[in-house]
Design a protein around this motif. Structure first.
Motif, short mmCIF file in Angstrom:
data_model
loop_
_atom_site.label_atom_id
_atom_site.label_comp_id
_atom_site.label_asym_id
_atom_site.label_seq_id
_atom_site.Cartn_x
_atom_site.Cartn_y
_atom_site.Cartn_z
N ARG A 181 -8.24 2.22 -3.63
CA ARG A 181 -8.86 1.82 -5.21
C ARG A 181 -9.88 2.74 -5.37
O ARG A 181 -9.84 3.23 -6.80
CB ARG A 181 -9.90 0.63 -5.00
N THR A 217 -7.68 -0.65 1.61
CA THR A 217 -7.26 -0.78 0.22
C THR A 217 -8.47 -0.78 -0.61
O THR A 217 -8.43 -0.12 -1.74
CB THR A 217 -6.99 -2.29 -0.01
N GLU A 218 -9.63 -0.48 0.00
CA GLU A 218 -10.88 0.02 -0.72
C GLU A 218 -10.94 1.56 -1.12
O GLU A 218 -11.21 2.05 -2.00
CB GLU A 218 -12.27 -0.29 -0.22
N ALA A 244 -6.58 -5.08 -3.25
CA ALA A 244 -7.85 -5.81 -2.73
C ALA A 244 -7.89 -7.38 -2.76
O ALA A 244 -8.14 -8.01 -1.76
CB ALA A 244 -9.09 -5.16 -3.28
N ASP A 283 -9.22 -4.17 4.57
CA ASP A 283 -10.24 -4.32 3.55
C ASP A 283 -10.52 -2.98 3.27
O ASP A 283 -10.89 -2.45 2.06
CB ASP A 283 -11.11 -5.25 3.79
N CYS A 305 0.66 -1.17 0.12
CA CYS A 305 -0.02 0.08 0.02
C CYS A 305 0.84 1.15 0.03
O CYS A 305 0.70 2.34 -0.76
CB CYS A 305 -0.96 0.16 1.24
N THR A 319 -8.28 -10.63 0.08
CA THR A 319 -9.00 -11.54 -0.05
C THR A 319 -8.07 -13.01 0.15
O THR A 319 -8.71 -14.00 0.85
CB THR A 319 -9.57 -12.04 -1.45
#
Length: 380
Positions: A268, A264-265, A219, A261, A188, A223
């Motif tokens: 994005r 990273t969203e 992302a 989560d 990141c 997962t």
């Protein structure tokens, strides 16, 4: 051709060397393979050599397949296999008793056992239902004595397989979780620094799309982290040896996954907003002088996680710099330049959410440092 064979042989040699010199998937596979072979040998020694059982093959056959990747999976597989073997044996016995003909019994029993084998809840063990039936039908051994021996030898092999897996280097799969936990902040930070450098100079649609693709891959890493955590949690269930192995450190809290989560969203979303903002003039968007320092400071926050007190202090300073840049970005938005409003509004909201979560991350690091100091300080 020879060069390809030499490269393949070299790759195999490197994998074998890693099995003995490095902790990792190769070593885990080698250990589990040797354990499975040892369990089968032990089962045969007891059933075939010492007990001289009439169906001795079933014991090593069962033990071999019950040294699974986790102790919990060994227990679950043992239950499934015993149910499947017993059911297949009883169905074949009933078919032979009704027809008194091997061919007719196969025509009656095999469709039922194959259907049972495809039942999803039995997993891969379902295959052994028709296999057990074929053993009975092919050899014509279906007396009560034979059925009892099949059950006892299957249970013996299951007990040996489970015991070997649970007591000899019981598998614990926390390494992947720790690896991804260390990797995500670095990845990141690297992407945020790349975005900051690109904004500071100039960027086009292709470069912005590359940032967005990198953010999507981040992302995907989250997962993978969730999958690795489920695997790690399973490996700790019913595992008596997890406290005895130094390498079996407890995985980080699941709350950490949820935080990353969101982070990273947000990254994005920022890269998507930047790709949409390509059509706006740089002077109207106000990107070079404000957003670039913000992205760089946010990346510095994640780059400072090195476990040292100075690292935490630098992370806090970087966070303050990022918040100051965010305030300047919000003030720029408040000036109301209409041509930049759609892109700038989205960027401001995205970066604000990112900084909120980075604040939570830095606070958690501070809490971890306090706990570490408390554990390391001498007791009165």
């Amino acid at each position: 051709m020879w060069n390809a064979l030499i490269r393949e042989a070299a790759a195999v040699g490197r994998s074998v060397r890693r099995c003995f010199t490095e902790a990792g998937p190769e070593r885990e596979t080698a250990v589990q393979s040797l354990k499975a072979a040892g369990a089968a040998l032990l089962a045969w020694a007891l059933a075939g050599w010492w007990w001289n059982a009439p169906m001795a093959l079933l014991a090593p056959w069962t033990a071999l397949f019950l040294v699974q990747s986790t102790v919990y999976r060994s227990l679950l597989t043992a239950l499934q296999q015993v149910v499947v073997v017993v059911t297949g044996t009883l169905l074949a016995t009933a078919a032979l008793a009704l027809t008194h003909d091997t061919m007719a019994a196969m025509a009656l029993a095999l469709p039922l056992t194959v259907l049972l084998g495809n039942y999803a809840r039995l997993g891969t063990q379902g295959l052994y239902a028709p296999t057990a039936a074929l053993f009975v039908l092919a050899y014509g051994t279906y007396s009560g004595f034979d059925i009892l021996h099949r059950l006892l030898e299957t249970l013996l092999g299951a007990a040996i397989g489970i015991a070997v897996n649970a007591t000899v280097l019981p598998p614990v799969h926390s390494g992947r979780v720790h690896h991804l936990r260390a990797r995500l902040p670095r990845d990141c930070a690297r992407l945020l620094h790349e975005v900051a450098d690109g904004i500071e100079t100039s960027y086009d649609e292709e470069r912005a799309r590359g940032w967005y693709d990198s953010a999507v891959r981040l992302a995907d890493e989250v997962t993978k982290l969730r999958t690795a955590r489920r695997w790690s949690d399973e490996s700790h269930r019913f595992n008596p040896g997890r406290r005895m192995r130094r390498s079996a450190a407890a995985p980080p809290s699941a709350e950490w996954d949820f935080t990353w989560d969101r982070i990273t969203e947000h990254i994005r979303a920022i890269t998507r907003s930047l790709s949409e903002a390509v059509s706006y003039p740089e002077s109207a968007l106000g990107v070079p002088g404000i957003l670039s320092p913000l992205m760089r400071a946010a990346g510095d926050v994640l780059d400072c996680r090195d476990g040292a007190d100075d690292g935490h202090h630098r992370a806090r300073q970087s966070l303050q710099a990022a918040v100051a840049a965010q305030d300047r970005l919000a003030a720029f938005l408040a000036e109301g330049r209409q041509e930049a409003m759609p892109a700038l509004g989205g960027l401001t909201a995205d970066t604000e959410r990112l900084l909120d979560d980075l604040t939570m991350v830095v606070d958690s690091w501070d809490d971890d440092t306090t706990e570490d100091r408390a554990r390391s300080s001498p007791r009165p």
